[in-house]
Enzyme design. Structure first.
Site, PDB file in Angstrom:
ATOM      1  N   HIS A 213       0.829  -1.111  -0.041  1.00  0.00           N
ATOM      2  CA  HIS A 213      -0.179   0.166   0.006  1.00  0.00           C
ATOM      3  C   HIS A 213       0.768   1.457   0.056  1.00  0.00           C
ATOM      4  O   HIS A 213       0.408   2.348   0.143  1.00  0.00           O
ATOM      5  CB  HIS A 213      -0.738  -0.007   1.077  1.00  0.00           C
ATOM      6  CG  HIS A 213      -1.840   0.857   1.195  1.00  0.00           C
ATOM      7  ND1 HIS A 213      -2.228   1.900   2.173  1.00  0.00           N
ATOM      8  CD2 HIS A 213      -3.105   1.051   0.319  1.00  0.00           C
ATOM      9  CE1 HIS A 213      -3.187   2.692   2.043  1.00  0.00           C
ATOM     10  NE2 HIS A 213      -3.877   2.151   0.880  1.00  0.00           N
ATOM     11  N   LYS A 215       3.112   4.580  -1.276  1.00  0.00           N
ATOM     12  CA  LYS A 215       3.216   5.327  -2.441  1.00  0.00           C
ATOM     13  C   LYS A 215       4.679   6.123  -2.192  1.00  0.00           C
ATOM     14  O   LYS A 215       4.648   6.899  -1.352  1.00  0.00           O
ATOM     15  CB  LYS A 215       2.160   6.130  -2.384  1.00  0.00           C
ATOM     16  CG  LYS A 215       0.795   5.555  -2.279  1.00  0.00           C
ATOM     17  CD  LYS A 215       0.188   5.518  -1.045  1.00  0.00           C
ATOM     18  CE  LYS A 215      -1.460   5.019  -1.419  1.00  0.00           C
ATOM     19  NZ  LYS A 215      -2.043   4.622  -0.109  1.00  0.00           N
ATOM     20  N   ASP A 220      17.114  10.627  -7.434  1.00  0.00           N
ATOM     21  CA  ASP A 220      18.531  10.918  -7.333  1.00  0.00           C
ATOM     22  C   ASP A 220      19.024  10.638  -5.737  1.00  0.00           C
ATOM     23  O   ASP A 220      20.056  10.982  -5.407  1.00  0.00           O
ATOM     24  CB  ASP A 220      18.777  12.139  -7.684  1.00  0.00           C
ATOM     25  CG  ASP A 220      18.679  12.333  -9.176  1.00  0.00           C
ATOM     26  OD1 ASP A 220      18.694  11.360  -9.735  1.00  0.00           O
ATOM     27  OD2 ASP A 220      18.722  13.588  -9.478  1.00  0.00           O
ATOM     28  N   HIS A 389      -8.969  11.329   2.669  1.00  0.00           N
ATOM     29  CA  HIS A 389      -8.367  10.068   2.259  1.00  0.00           C
ATOM     30  C   HIS A 389      -6.709  10.132   2.988  1.00  0.00           C
ATOM     31  O   HIS A 389      -6.137   9.369   2.847  1.00  0.00           O
ATOM     32  CB  HIS A 389      -8.258   9.889   0.809  1.00  0.00           C
ATOM     33  CG  HIS A 389      -7.608   8.540   0.631  1.00  0.00           C
ATOM     34  ND1 HIS A 389      -6.269   8.254   0.067  1.00  0.00           N
ATOM     35  CD2 HIS A 389      -8.080   7.255   0.500  1.00  0.00           C
ATOM     36  CE1 HIS A 389      -6.007   7.224  -0.199  1.00  0.00           C
ATOM     37  NE2 HIS A 389      -7.060   6.413   0.261  1.00  0.00           N
ATOM     38  N   LYS A 391      -3.542  10.219   5.678  1.00  0.00           N
ATOM     39  CA  LYS A 391      -3.300   9.464   6.746  1.00  0.00           C
ATOM     40  C   LYS A 391      -2.222  10.358   7.497  1.00  0.00           C
ATOM     41  O   LYS A 391      -0.781  10.223   7.186  1.00  0.00           O
ATOM     42  CB  LYS A 391      -2.477   8.124   6.171  1.00  0.00           C
ATOM     43  CG  LYS A 391      -3.617   7.378   5.462  1.00  0.00           C
ATOM     44  CD  LYS A 391      -3.347   7.671   3.875  1.00  0.00           C
ATOM     45  CE  LYS A 391      -4.187   6.494   3.140  1.00  0.00           C
ATOM     46  NZ  LYS A 391      -5.413   6.494   3.132  1.00  0.00           N
ATOM     47  N   ASP A 396       1.172  16.226  20.246  1.00  0.00           N
ATOM     48  CA  ASP A 396       1.666  17.503  21.244  1.00  0.00           C
ATOM     49  C   ASP A 396       2.140  18.619  20.173  1.00  0.00           C
ATOM     50  O   ASP A 396       1.701  18.712  18.943  1.00  0.00           O
ATOM     51  CB  ASP A 396       2.536  17.033  22.226  1.00  0.00           C
ATOM     52  CG  ASP A 396       1.802  16.136  23.420  1.00  0.00           C
ATOM     53  OD1 ASP A 396       1.024  16.173  23.432  1.00  0.00           O
ATOM     54  OD2 ASP A 396       2.918  15.580  23.786  1.00  0.00           O
TER      55      ASP A 396
END
Length: 470
Positions: A213, A215, A220, A389, A391, A396
């Protein structure tokens, strides 16, 4: 004769359910998951047996064998990486649990830039691809053959034609609909492709678990990207059902890019059996921002429950607040207890989830948890300006995290995920500002489950039964 055949089929079905139930009891990653599968298989074999064929692959033993084989790759990368050690005594949160989960040290000399929503994300990624001089490493869970996917394809082909080494990888399930012609065009231009249909991992709809999952884009060895976006026009808000797609990516510089590169190398070694150590740059520059950061990769190939333990560590470290944005809220018992305990001791616990339905079962299951957590003092916000969508979490004024891990059992135990953790007030300030704007586009949940519409009142408890196997 017909009666005999039907009886034999029913007997075979129940026998299969019993075999699957034994296997589930032996291999499920949690007791709750084992009980859920066993009860479901024995009580409703007509539904459970087909579902188990899709979702019941509990332990990815082959990946663990491959990880053992790739230990030289990982250890070699660590020996190349000269991570600058931060002064841990200056940090107000103990990073050691996260370092133990990542098997990597927190490093200084890192930089981060929040990329809010699809246009900013893909503008930055495409600009970086166009500027690549040596190599591009790219991996997405979903790649579609639509306008955005074709643009990515053309950018990678152009890079390959100017002699930039390009390696492209995607997930067999997430990119199930990606035409072979798309990959063939990349290969014809000189792009090295880890064909998801040839790899040792999940290859078809009977193997839905253990999805990669992540991405990841690395340019470089100097610039890295991670976050929630996949490659499809819906991630630009061009889907009539979802409308505005609210998502977050992160552009990174410094040592954390080499940590992200480490994870890509292991994934590539697993999928393509190629050792990239000597082909990549491990001695890149530090960022002038000089932030402390760590890349935490989690997955079912780990010996411990790294995904859940990462969230547990963040929640228990919170003294003043823990804000979490996730499209799904289906926590396991330990994470749920940690959130409740944090709220009870006065921590500002906020959970931000979408109001729009993406996948109905986890959307319904979440309502079964909302009352419990709100009774302890936590607050639940439902995002209304399109589909949320991202995440993201913030602890703190010390820790901010952006990546691919959802707050659900699938991300905790069944997917290969990664989160970039920045132990720096500048990073938390940026995420704070972003989440406050998201709260302005949300409403706070105040109704308890008995006050919800009938389909939620009755559907939510049923959906929760599937929580251990979602």
């Amino acid at each position: 004769m017909w009666t005999l055949l039907v009886s034999a089929a029913v007997f075979f079905l129940y026998l299969t359910a019993a075999v699957f139930a034994i296997r589930a009891a032996q291999t499920a990653r949690t007791p709750q998951g084992a009980v859920g599968w066993v009860v479901f298989l024995i009580s409703a074999p007509f539904f459970a047996v087909p579902l188990y064929l899709f979702l019941g692959h509990h332990r990815f033993r082959g990946y663990r064998i491959a990880r053992k084989q790739s230990e030289r790759v990982v250890e070699g990368i660590k020996s190349f990486a000269d991570f600058s050690q931060p002064d841990l005594s200056s940090m107000s949160i103990n990073p050691r649990p996260f370092e133990a989960l990542a098997h990597l040290p927190v490093s200084r000399g890192n930089g981060a830039e929040l990329l809010i929503d699809g246009q900013a994300t893909f503008d930055a990624i495409f600009d970086a691809i166009d500027a690549a001089k040596s190599y591009i490493l790219i991996q997405f869970y979903i790649v579609r053959d639509d306008a955005l996917g074709k643009k990515l394809q053309s950018k990678l082909i152009a890079a390959a034609k100017r002699k930039v080494s390009v390696r492209f990888m995607t997930d067999a399930v997430g990119s199930y609909g990606l035409p072979t012609a798309y990959l063939d065009a990349l290969r014809a231009a000189g792009v090295e492709v880890a064909n998801p249909r040839d790899r040792r991992g999940p290859q078809h709809r009977f193997q839905l678990n253990y999805r990669n999952h992540r991405k990841t884009v690395i340019i470089d060895g100097e610039i890295g990207f991670i976050g929630g976006h996949n490659v499809g026009v819906e991630y630009l808000g061009q889907n009539s059902h979802f409308g505005h797609w609210r998502d977050t990516h992160l552009k990174m510089t410094g040592h954390i890019v080499r940590q992200l590169q480490l994870i890509f190398v292991e994934d590539w070694h697993w999928a393509h059996e190629e050792d990239l150590i000597d082909l990549l740059d491990w001695a890149g520059d530090e960022s002038e921002q000089d932030m402390n950061a760590l890349l935490v990769a989690t997955g079912p190939g780990d010996e411990t429950e790294t995904g859940a333990m990462m969230f547990f560590s963040a929640i228990t470290a919170a003294k003043n607040r823990i804000w979490i944005a996730s499209p799904y809220f289906v926590p396991d018992i330990d994470v749920m207890t940690a959130l409740q305990h944090a709220a009870l001791r006065g921590v500002d616990v906020r959970i931000l989830v979408p109001d729009v339905i993406d996948h109905r079962l986890p959307w319904l299951a979440a309502y079964a948890y909302f009352d419990e957590i709100r009774e302890c003092g936590a607050r639940v916000f439902r995002y209304t300006d399109g589909f949320l969508h991202q995440k993201v979490f913030v602890v703190d004024d010390t820790l901010a995290a952006v990546g691919t891990t959802n707050l659900d059992n699938r991300s905790f135990r069944l997917n290969f995920e990664a989160m970039a953790l920045f132990f720096d007030k500048r990073a938390t300030d940026a995420v704070d500002k972003m989440l406050r704007a998201d709260f302005e586009n949300s409403y706070e949940l105040t109704r308890n489950l008995p006050e919800q519409p009938a389909y939620i009142r009755f559907g939510s408890p049923l959906a929760r039964l599937f929580a251990p196997i979602l």
